[in-house]
Design a protein around this motif. Structure first.
Motif, short mmCIF file in Angstrom:
data_model
loop_
_atom_site.label_atom_id
_atom_site.label_comp_id
_atom_site.label_asym_id
_atom_site.label_seq_id
_atom_site.Cartn_x
_atom_site.Cartn_y
_atom_site.Cartn_z
N GLN A 114 16.83 108.35 112.14
CA GLN A 114 15.84 108.30 111.21
C GLN A 114 15.09 107.08 111.27
O GLN A 114 13.99 106.87 111.38
CB GLN A 114 15.80 108.83 109.88
N ASN A 141 11.28 106.42 112.27
CA ASN A 141 10.13 105.85 111.36
C ASN A 141 9.87 104.68 111.48
O ASN A 141 8.65 104.42 111.04
CB ASN A 141 11.07 105.77 109.89
N LYS A 185 7.08 109.21 112.74
CA LYS A 185 7.27 109.55 111.61
C LYS A 185 6.98 110.67 111.10
O LYS A 185 7.51 111.49 110.26
CB LYS A 185 7.22 108.03 110.69
N ASP A 186 5.46 110.67 111.20
CA ASP A 186 4.89 111.96 110.45
C ASP A 186 5.00 113.20 111.10
O ASP A 186 4.60 114.10 110.64
CB ASP A 186 3.55 111.62 110.27
N ASN A 246 10.71 112.01 104.91
CA ASN A 246 10.61 112.96 105.89
C ASN A 246 11.98 113.46 106.06
O ASN A 246 12.43 113.67 107.41
CB ASN A 246 9.87 112.20 107.27
#
Length: 223
Positions: free
Chosen positions: A89, A93, A98-99, A131
């Motif tokens: 992650q 990120n 990330k989105d 997220n």
């Protein structure tokens, strides 16, 4: 651009140039012995998140999912699995991905692992929940709901008399359309290889587009 980000670009650049997911699968198959290519609909689910809202697989369409199963009282491999995904992650990120990516942790011991417990578990490990979803059963669901879901993903969490669970360790990758595309088995896979595969899924490698899609590599250089 930081050295770590540049190194990541160099590592995944071949995947960014791939014209099909089969090419990415072949590339990872040659270098990642814990990788398994799959192509089938992901098992559906309707579960409760740590913040109390109900989440269905359909709600996550349009996002690439990195999904795994654990239970909170597991003191050995489950925390290590979570830490492994936390490293992934952090890599994701630090990029424009990330989105477009959601990490999903599902507990197989919902009678103990309440939404409050899930929140505490994430907070204790410093996990960025922007997220990352932690899911348990809803109040109206049977206690074995998530263990049956784990079975639908190909492995079992079997309860023992002492309250522990015998289980395997698998990280599942699901594409934006809800198709289950890969497994990464165990804990010895290279996190960069997961990021490589996720990158291919975020860019719809091999999916026809009506116009040229800007590659993740281009996004990184602009960033």
């Amino acid at each position: 651009m930081c050295v770590a980000a540049l190194a990541l670009i160099v590592t995944i650049a071949p995947a960014a140039r791939a014209h099909s997911l089969d090419e990415v699968d072949a590339m990872l198959g040659d270098k990642e012995k814990y990788f398994q290519a799959i192509d089938k609909p992901a098992p559906d689910f309707r579960l409760q998140a740590a913040d109390g809202r109900v989440v269905q697989l359909a709600d996550l369409r349009g996002k690439v999912l990195v999904l795994h199963f654990i239970y909170m009282s597991c003191s050995d491999v489950c925390p290590l699995h979570t830490e492994r995904l936390a490293d992934i992650q952090a890599m994701v990120n630090d990029t424009p991905m990330k989105d477009r990516v959601r990490f999903v942790t599902i507990t197989t011991d919902p009678s103990k692992d309440t939404p409050e417990m899930l929140r505490d578990y994430a907070a204790a490990r410093g996990i960025d929940t922007a997220n990352w979803l932690f899911l348990t059963t809803t109040p109206d669901q049977p206690e074995d709901t998530t263990r049956k879901l784990a079975e639908a993903f190909g492995h079992k969490f079997s309860k023992t008399d002492d309250g522990l669970q015998m289980h395997g360790i698998v990280t599942h990758a699901i594409d934006k359309g809800g198709r289950w595309k890969a497994n990464f088995h165990g804990l010895n896979f290279d996190p960069v290889n997961v990021v490589t595969f996720v990158n291919a899924l975020t860019n719809d490698v091999g999916v026809p587009h009506g116009h040229e899609k800007k590659s993740w590599r281009s996004w990184m250089w602009d960033w």
